[in-house]
Design a protein around this motif. Structure first.
Motif, PDB file in Angstrom:
ATOM      1  N   PRO A   1       2.487  70.836  15.118  1.00  0.00           N
ATOM      2  CA  PRO A   1       2.573  71.062  16.559  1.00  0.00           C
ATOM      3  C   PRO A   1       1.436  70.366  17.309  1.00  0.00           C
ATOM      4  CG  PRO A   1       2.774  73.129  15.354  1.00  0.00           C
ATOM      5  CD  PRO A   1       2.394  72.068  14.365  1.00  0.00           C
ATOM      6  N   THR A   2       1.760  69.789  18.434  1.00  0.00           N
ATOM      7  CA  THR A   2       0.751  69.098  19.240  1.00  0.00           C
ATOM      8  C   THR A   2       0.099  70.075  20.204  1.00  0.00           C
ATOM      9  OG1 THR A   2       2.411  68.457  20.859  1.00  0.00           O
ATOM     10  CG2 THR A   2       1.944  66.893  19.096  1.00  0.00           C
ATOM     11  N   ARG A   3      -1.144  69.793  20.544  1.00  0.00           N
ATOM     12  CA  ARG A   3      -1.857  70.556  21.565  1.00  0.00           C
ATOM     13  C   ARG A   3      -2.492  69.571  22.487  1.00  0.00           C
ATOM     14  NH1 ARG A   3       0.333  74.909  22.869  1.00  0.00           N
ATOM     15  NH2 ARG A   3      -1.190  76.477  23.262  1.00  0.00           N
ATOM     16  N   PRO A   4      -2.187  69.556  23.735  1.00  0.00           N
ATOM     17  CA  PRO A   4      -1.233  70.404  24.432  1.00  0.00           C
ATOM     18  C   PRO A   4       0.206  70.077  24.009  1.00  0.00           C
ATOM     19  CG  PRO A   4      -2.601  69.178  26.018  1.00  0.00           C
ATOM     20  CD  PRO A   4      -2.923  68.682  24.659  1.00  0.00           C
ATOM     21  N   ASP A   5       1.078  71.042  24.233  1.00  0.00           N
ATOM     22  CA  ASP A   5       2.485  70.943  23.879  1.00  0.00           C
ATOM     23  C   ASP A   5       3.261  70.410  25.090  1.00  0.00           C
ATOM     24  OD1 ASP A   5       5.016  71.199  22.819  1.00  0.00           O
ATOM     25  OD2 ASP A   5       5.062  73.384  22.973  1.00  0.00           O
ATOM     26  N   TYR A   6       3.508  69.111  25.112  1.00  0.00           N
ATOM     27  CA  TYR A   6       4.259  68.477  26.189  1.00  0.00           C
ATOM     28  C   TYR A   6       5.736  68.445  25.808  1.00  0.00           C
ATOM     29  CZ  TYR A   6      -0.275  66.638  27.660  1.00  0.00           C
ATOM     30  OH  TYR A   6      -1.585  66.513  28.049  1.00  0.00           O
ATOM     31  N   ARG A   7       6.614  68.731  26.760  1.00  0.00           N
ATOM     32  CA  ARG A   7       8.045  68.657  26.515  1.00  0.00           C
ATOM     33  C   ARG A   7       8.794  68.653  27.836  1.00  0.00           C
ATOM     34  NH1 ARG A   7       5.791  73.177  26.275  1.00  0.00           N
ATOM     35  NH2 ARG A   7       6.710  75.166  26.820  1.00  0.00           N
ATOM     36  N   LEU A   8      10.032  68.226  27.781  1.00  0.00           N
ATOM     37  CA  LEU A   8      10.940  68.253  28.923  1.00  0.00           C
ATOM     38  C   LEU A   8      12.012  69.273  28.622  1.00  0.00           C
ATOM     39  CD1 LEU A   8      12.042  67.032  31.602  1.00  0.00           C
ATOM     40  CD2 LEU A   8      13.317  65.406  30.178  1.00  0.00           C
ATOM     41  N   VAL A   9      12.175  70.253  29.503  1.00  0.00           N
ATOM     42  CA  VAL A   9      13.212  71.267  29.336  1.00  0.00           C
ATOM     43  C   VAL A   9      14.302  70.976  30.354  1.00  0.00           C
ATOM     44  CG1 VAL A   9      13.760  73.735  29.383  1.00  0.00           C
ATOM     45  CG2 VAL A   9      11.517  72.973  28.572  1.00  0.00           C
ATOM     46  N   LEU A  10      15.531  70.858  29.866  1.00  0.00           N
ATOM     47  CA  LEU A  10      16.681  70.642  30.741  1.00  0.00           C
ATOM     48  C   LEU A  10      17.548  71.885  30.689  1.00  0.00           C
ATOM     49  CD1 LEU A  10      17.621  66.973  29.714  1.00  0.00           C
ATOM     50  CD2 LEU A  10      16.229  67.734  31.651  1.00  0.00           C
ATOM     51  N   VAL A  11      17.620  72.602  31.813  1.00  0.00           N
ATOM     52  CA  VAL A  11      18.410  73.827  31.913  1.00  0.00           C
ATOM     53  C   VAL A  11      19.668  73.482  32.702  1.00  0.00           C
ATOM     54  CG1 VAL A  11      18.459  76.232  32.673  1.00  0.00           C
ATOM     55  CG2 VAL A  11      16.288  75.212  31.923  1.00  0.00           C
ATOM     56  N   PHE A  12      20.821  73.653  32.077  1.00  0.00           N
ATOM     57  CA  PHE A  12      22.084  73.331  32.722  1.00  0.00           C
ATOM     58  C   PHE A  12      22.649  74.557  33.412  1.00  0.00           C
ATOM     59  CE2 PHE A  12      21.624  70.484  29.069  1.00  0.00           C
ATOM     60  CZ  PHE A  12      21.539  69.285  29.758  1.00  0.00           C
ATOM     61  N   ASP A  13      23.045  74.393  34.667  1.00  0.00           N
ATOM     62  CA  ASP A  13      23.592  75.466  35.486  1.00  0.00           C
ATOM     63  C   ASP A  13      22.674  76.696  35.486  1.00  0.00           C
ATOM     64  OD1 ASP A  13      25.954  74.025  36.235  1.00  0.00           O
ATOM     65  OD2 ASP A  13      26.712  74.380  34.204  1.00  0.00           O
ATOM     66  N   PRO A  14      21.420  76.511  35.928  1.00  0.00           N
ATOM     67  CA  PRO A  14      20.464  77.626  35.915  1.00  0.00           C
ATOM     68  C   PRO A  14      20.807  78.664  36.987  1.00  0.00           C
ATOM     69  CG  PRO A  14      19.554  75.801  37.131  1.00  0.00           C
ATOM     70  CD  PRO A  14      20.853  75.310  36.550  1.00  0.00           C
ATOM     71  N   ALA A  15      20.326  79.872  36.782  1.00  0.00           N
ATOM     72  CA  ALA A  15      20.453  80.910  37.813  1.00  0.00           C
ATOM     73  C   ALA A  15      19.685  80.445  39.046  1.00  0.00           C
ATOM     74  CB  ALA A  15      19.890  82.231  37.302  1.00  0.00           C
ATOM     75  N   ASN A  16      20.136  80.855  40.211  1.00  0.00           N
ATOM     76  CA  ASN A  16      19.513  80.415  41.463  1.00  0.00           C
ATOM     77  C   ASN A  16      18.046  80.814  41.577  1.00  0.00           C
ATOM     78  OD1 ASN A  16      21.825  79.151  42.364  1.00  0.00           O
ATOM     79  ND2 ASN A  16      22.558  80.959  43.452  1.00  0.00           N
ATOM     80  N   ASN A  17      17.649  81.906  40.943  1.00  0.00           N
ATOM     81  CA  ASN A  17      16.269  82.371  41.068  1.00  0.00           C
ATOM     82  C   ASN A  17      15.452  82.123  39.793  1.00  0.00           C
ATOM     83  OD1 ASN A  17      17.519  84.226  39.438  1.00  0.00           O
ATOM     84  ND2 ASN A  17      16.741  86.034  40.502  1.00  0.00           N
ATOM     85  N   LEU A  18      15.845  81.138  38.996  1.00  0.00           N
ATOM     86  CA  LEU A  18      15.112  80.818  37.777  1.00  0.00           C
ATOM     87  C   LEU A  18      13.822  80.087  38.132  1.00  0.00           C
ATOM     88  CD1 LEU A  18      15.172  80.850  34.656  1.00  0.00           C
ATOM     89  CD2 LEU A  18      16.226  78.587  34.779  1.00  0.00           C
ATOM     90  N   ASN A  19      12.707  80.543  37.578  1.00  0.00           N
ATOM     91  CA  ASN A  19      11.405  79.910  37.810  1.00  0.00           C
ATOM     92  C   ASN A  19      11.011  79.086  36.594  1.00  0.00           C
ATOM     93  OD1 ASN A  19      10.941  81.021  40.390  1.00  0.00           O
ATOM     94  ND2 ASN A  19      10.375  82.966  39.444  1.00  0.00           N
TER      95      ASN A  19
END
Length: 188
Positions: free
Chosen positions: A93-111
């Motif tokens: 595992p790398t530190r810092p942990d860099y990544r791209l998260v792709l959330v499909f059709d997220p809830a309107n109030n997702l943070n």
């Protein structure tokens, strides 16, 4: 009369051209004060960069097939560093942990920060024929940048998805965002 008609046709073509040029609609963008493009470039240039998929933009298609077909579209639209997108978690595992998260059709109030911290995202029902993604660039458990993007698409190999990524990546990994103020005490 013919001149006026030609002018009207030209004006119509000019008004319609932005719709043809842009395949995706990019939503509002947020950059954390800590976001620095130079840090992103240094962390990803010549390395693998993890992408985490959450949800399924095409519910009628096996998620493994969707993931397999999205990776080449992302890679051909990749941002400027010589990075390679992968779904594999880095080992070690790398530190810092860099990544791209792709959330499909997220809830309107997702943070974004809870998503980066590993809290499972919530979803809303998708719209058939629409590819809607909430993109979050994470460093450890904090969001560095985020935006939404959407386009009409019939499946994971639809060319409009690659065009969406070509427009999305320069926004989520903006070269215009640098922490210059932190380097120069006169700008604080």
């Amino acid at each position: 009369m013919r001149h006026a008609r030609g002018l009207a046709v030209s004006l119509f073509a000019l008004m319609a051209s932005p719709a043809v040029c842009f395949a995706a609609i990019i939503g509002g963008t947020y950059y954390a004060p800590q976001y620095d493009y130079r840090e992103f470039f240094a962390a990803t240039d010549g390395r693998q960069f993890q992408v985490v998929l959450a949800g399924n933009p095409f519910p009628g298609i096996d998620p493994a097939v969707v993931a397999r077909d999205l990776l080449p579209a992302m890679q051909s639209a990749k941002p400027r560093p010589a990075l390679t997108f992968t779904y594999d978690k880095p080992s070690p595992p790398t530190r810092p942990d860099y990544r791209l998260v792709l959330v499909f059709d997220p809830a309107n109030n997702l943070n974004s920060d809870p998503v980066c911290a590993g809290v499972p995202p919530r979803f809303r029902p998708g719209t058939p024929g629409r590819f809607y993604v909430y993109a979050i660039y994470c460093r450890n458990d904090q969001a560095m940048s985020q935006t939404t993007a959407w386009t009409d698409a019939t499946g994971p190999t639809d060319p409009r998805i690659e065009r969406l990524f070509r427009e999305l990546f320069p926004v989520i990994f903006s070269e215009q965002q640098n922490r210059w103020a932190l380097a120069d005490p006169n700008l604080r």
